[in-house]
Design an enzyme around this catalytic site. Structure first.
Site, PDB file in Angstrom:
ATOM      1  N   THR A  58      -6.219  -5.211  -4.401  1.00 37.27           N
ATOM      2  CA  THR A  58      -7.472  -5.242  -5.021  1.00 37.27           C
ATOM      3  C   THR A  58      -7.775  -5.264  -6.443  1.00 37.27           C
ATOM      4  O   THR A  58      -7.090  -4.815  -7.339  1.00 37.27           O
ATOM      5  CB  THR A  58      -8.326  -3.974  -4.636  1.00 37.27           C
ATOM      6  OG1 THR A  58      -8.232  -3.514  -3.345  1.00 37.27           O
ATOM      7  CG2 THR A  58      -9.769  -4.052  -5.051  1.00 37.27           C
ATOM      8  N   LYS A  65     -15.013  -7.271  -1.190  1.00 37.23           N
ATOM      9  CA  LYS A  65     -14.590  -5.752  -0.992  1.00 37.23           C
ATOM     10  C   LYS A  65     -15.501  -5.184  -2.190  1.00 37.23           C
ATOM     11  O   LYS A  65     -15.764  -4.058  -2.151  1.00 37.23           O
ATOM     12  CB  LYS A  65     -13.166  -6.101  -1.390  1.00 37.23           C
ATOM     13  CG  LYS A  65     -12.434  -4.569  -1.878  1.00 37.23           C
ATOM     14  CD  LYS A  65     -11.487  -3.967  -1.245  1.00 37.23           C
ATOM     15  CE  LYS A  65     -11.221  -2.625  -1.624  1.00 37.23           C
ATOM     16  NZ  LYS A  65     -10.465  -1.745  -0.869  1.00 37.23           N
ATOM     17  N   LYS A 115     -12.163   2.611  -9.862  1.00 44.71           N
ATOM     18  CA  LYS A 115     -11.594   1.218  -9.887  1.00 44.71           C
ATOM     19  C   LYS A 115     -12.426   0.154  -9.211  1.00 44.71           C
ATOM     20  O   LYS A 115     -12.669  -0.890 -10.146  1.00 44.71           O
ATOM     21  CB  LYS A 115     -10.153   1.144  -9.213  1.00 44.71           C
ATOM     22  CG  LYS A 115      -9.387  -0.320  -9.419  1.00 44.71           C
ATOM     23  CD  LYS A 115      -8.226  -0.304  -8.442  1.00 44.71           C
ATOM     24  CE  LYS A 115      -7.781  -1.885  -8.326  1.00 44.71           C
ATOM     25  NZ  LYS A 115      -6.787  -2.021  -7.648  1.00 44.71           N
TER      26      LYS A 115
HETATM   27  P1  NAD Z   1       0.911   2.072  -5.375  1.00 45.91           P
HETATM   28  O1  NAD Z   1       0.599   2.275  -6.695  1.00 45.91           O
HETATM   29  O2  NAD Z   1       1.186   3.099  -4.377  1.00 45.91           O
HETATM   30  O3  NAD Z   1       1.667   0.745  -5.059  1.00 45.91           O
HETATM   31  C1  NAD Z   1       1.824  -0.405  -5.780  1.00 45.91           C
HETATM   32  C2  NAD Z   1       3.277  -0.711  -5.902  1.00 45.91           C
HETATM   33  O4  NAD Z   1       3.539  -2.102  -6.735  1.00 45.91           O
HETATM   34  C3  NAD Z   1       4.042   0.187  -6.664  1.00 45.91           C
HETATM   35  O5  NAD Z   1       5.201   0.927  -5.788  1.00 45.91           O
HETATM   36  C4  NAD Z   1       4.679  -0.413  -7.956  1.00 45.91           C
HETATM   37  O6  NAD Z   1       5.827   0.017  -8.416  1.00 45.91           O
HETATM   38  C5  NAD Z   1       4.492  -1.787  -7.327  1.00 45.91           C
HETATM   39  N1  NAD Z   1       4.667  -2.816  -8.712  1.00 45.91           N
HETATM   40  C6  NAD Z   1       4.086  -3.000  -9.746  1.00 45.91           C
HETATM   41  N2  NAD Z   1       4.195  -4.003 -10.310  1.00 45.91           N
HETATM   42  C7  NAD Z   1       5.239  -4.721  -9.486  1.00 45.91           C
HETATM   43  C8  NAD Z   1       5.922  -5.903  -9.737  1.00 45.91           C
HETATM   44  N3  NAD Z   1       5.733  -6.644 -10.776  1.00 45.91           N
HETATM   45  N4  NAD Z   1       6.843  -6.290  -8.792  1.00 45.91           N
HETATM   46  C9  NAD Z   1       6.918  -5.627  -7.516  1.00 45.91           C
HETATM   47  N5  NAD Z   1       6.390  -4.518  -7.507  1.00 45.91           N
HETATM   48  C10 NAD Z   1       5.372  -4.009  -8.305  1.00 45.91           C
HETATM   49  O7  NAD Z   1      -0.821   1.471  -4.863  1.00 45.91           O
HETATM   50  P2  NAD Z   1      -1.183   1.388  -3.544  1.00 45.91           P
HETATM   51  O8  NAD Z   1      -2.011   2.636  -3.360  1.00 45.91           O
HETATM   52  O9  NAD Z   1      -0.245   0.802  -2.616  1.00 45.91           O
HETATM   53  O10 NAD Z   1      -2.430   0.103  -3.658  1.00 45.91           O
HETATM   54  C11 NAD Z   1      -2.181  -1.098  -3.854  1.00 45.91           C
HETATM   55  C12 NAD Z   1      -3.414  -1.834  -3.806  1.00 45.91           C
HETATM   56  O11 NAD Z   1      -4.140  -1.606  -2.777  1.00 45.91           O
HETATM   57  C13 NAD Z   1      -4.092  -1.505  -5.128  1.00 45.91           C
HETATM   58  O12 NAD Z   1      -4.968  -2.830  -5.402  1.00 45.91           O
HETATM   59  C14 NAD Z   1      -5.523  -0.800  -4.527  1.00 45.91           C
HETATM   60  O13 NAD Z   1      -6.457  -0.932  -5.249  1.00 45.91           O
HETATM   61  C15 NAD Z   1      -5.550  -1.279  -3.097  1.00 45.91           C
HETATM   62  N6  NAD Z   1      -5.795  -0.386  -1.964  1.00 45.91           N
HETATM   63  C16 NAD Z   1      -5.409   0.835  -1.841  1.00 45.91           C
HETATM   64  C17 NAD Z   1      -5.873   1.759  -0.948  1.00 45.91           C
HETATM   65  C18 NAD Z   1      -5.225   3.084  -0.809  1.00 45.91           C
HETATM   66  O14 NAD Z   1      -5.896   3.705  -0.267  1.00 45.91           O
HETATM   67  N7  NAD Z   1      -4.235   3.430  -1.434  1.00 45.91           N
HETATM   68  C19 NAD Z   1      -6.842   1.356  -0.172  1.00 45.91           C
HETATM   69  C20 NAD Z   1      -7.654   0.159  -0.355  1.00 45.91           C
HETATM   70  C21 NAD Z   1      -6.737  -0.869  -1.330  1.00 45.91           C
END
Ligand code: NAD
Length: 298
Positions: free
Chosen positions: A96, A171, A246
């Site tokens: 997102t 979204k 966010k």
């Molecule tokens: P998270 O922080 O658990 O996972 C993100 C991952 O990306 C981390 O493990 C981080 O180390 C990795 N990362 C960062 N930079 C990187 C790079 N350069 N190369 C490789 N990996 C890298 O976050 P999440 O909860 O999994 O959310 C991910 C996305 O999904 C976000 O944009 C969030 O807004 C969206 N989202 C999350 C949810 C939720 O409930 N968690 C729901 C809908 C949408």
């Protein structure tokens, strides 16, 4: 079955990648965090040494990263995914992020001969685990048709929202409605209680009347009214207030860039900023009712 690269194996990315693996795909993943890499290895996913290695032989590359800065850093520039990929690779960004960054990356992908969709999700970690996510997809028809079989494995509801960046637009516009309506519901239930209305009685009236909305009926912020509400579990998320914050900030960035007036979106963003800055980001977004009531935990 295809080889799929997967970057960002966090709370959402890992269960999504696991579903692709379970469907028989050859998944090669990478994450900058050693803990995420270890969890992926334990789940049977091949973990690459560096981000660029996920490109080798990949028909599609999926990214699930925290924010627009991460997405731009991973995709763009001489060492980015777009420069390193074989021509015609399909990129699916499920993060997102802000609409402007998404469109910038789409443009760069097209200029380098790749197909791309933005495909942010709703449904949270439980939806990622169950493979029941909703994907809001932006990109041209060809890219959508190529991405759909992969998205079908990770989700249940795959919606083509239009061209580049329109998945992100859908979204954040949807979540702006949700944030505003949760505040409206919280204010109305708080006022009703002060006026001597029993919250359950008010719910029975309003949920069948013109005040009804999705937030009231599904995520009611008052305990003891809607069985599945986070309010009944001490406001453990669910959908964390930090995530709502966010998405509201993204809506305001998009409003200011496009010249749209969103005064209630701005007010909702300010209220969630206060709530999150007071240390409540880990609570469900419906817990904002505590701040609105001015009670303990506000
Ligand atoms: P998270 O922080 O658990 O996972 C993100 C991952 O990306 C981390 O493990 C981080 O180390 C990795 N990362 C960062 N930079 C990187 C790079 N350069 N190369 C490789 N990996 C890298 O976050 P999440 O909860 O999994 O959310 C991910 C996305 O999904 C976000 O944009 C969030 O807004 C969206 N989202 C999350 C949810 C939720 O409930 N968690 C729901 C809908 C949408």
């Amino acid at each position: 079955m295809a080889r799929i690269g997967f970057l960002g194996l966090g709370n959402m990315g890992l269960p999504m990648a696991k579903n692709l693996l379970a469907a028989g795909h050859d998944v090669v993943g990478f994450d900058v965090t050693p803990k995420a890499r270890e969890a992926a290895t334990a789940a049977g996913i091949s973990v690459a040494e560096q981000a660029a290695d996920v490109l080798s032989g990949a028909e599609a590359v999926i990214t699930m990263l925290p924010a627009g800065d991460h997405v731009r850093a991973v995709y763009l520039g001489p060492d980015g995914l777009l420069a390193g990929a074989a021509s015609g690779t399909l990129f699916i960004d499920c993060s997102t992020i802000d609409v402007a960054s998404s469109r910038e990356v789409h443009e760069a992908a097209a200029a380098q001969g790749h197909a791309m969709v933005d495909a942010p999700v709703s449904g949270g970690v439980s939806g990622a685990e169950a493979g029941t996510l909703t994907f809001m997809v932006g990109g041209n028809d060809d890219a959508f048709q190529r991405a759909k079989p992969h998205l079908d494995i990770m989700g249940r509801n795959i919606v083509h929202a239009g061209g580049a960046g329109n998945g992100q637009a859908a979204k954040i516009c949807n979540n702006m409605i949700l944030g505003i309506s949760m505040i409206a519901v919280s204010e109305a239930f708080a006022l009703g209680q002060r006026l001597g209305l029993d919250p359950k009685t008010f719910f029975d009236i309003s949920s069948a009347a013109s005040g009804s909305c999705w937030a009231m009926v599904n995520h009611n912020p008052v305990p003891g009214i809607v069985e599945t509400s986070a309010a009944n579990r001490d406001y453990q998320p669910g959908f964390a207030a930090a995530m709502m914050h966010k998405d509201l900030k993204l809506s305001q960035a998009a409003a200011s860039q496009s010249g749209a007036a969103t005064p209630l979106g701005a007010e909702a963003t300010a209220l969630y900023t206060l709530f999150v800055n007071a240390g409540n980001g880990g609570l469900d977004y419906s817990a904002i009712i505590k701040m609105i009531k001015g009670g303990p935990g506000a």
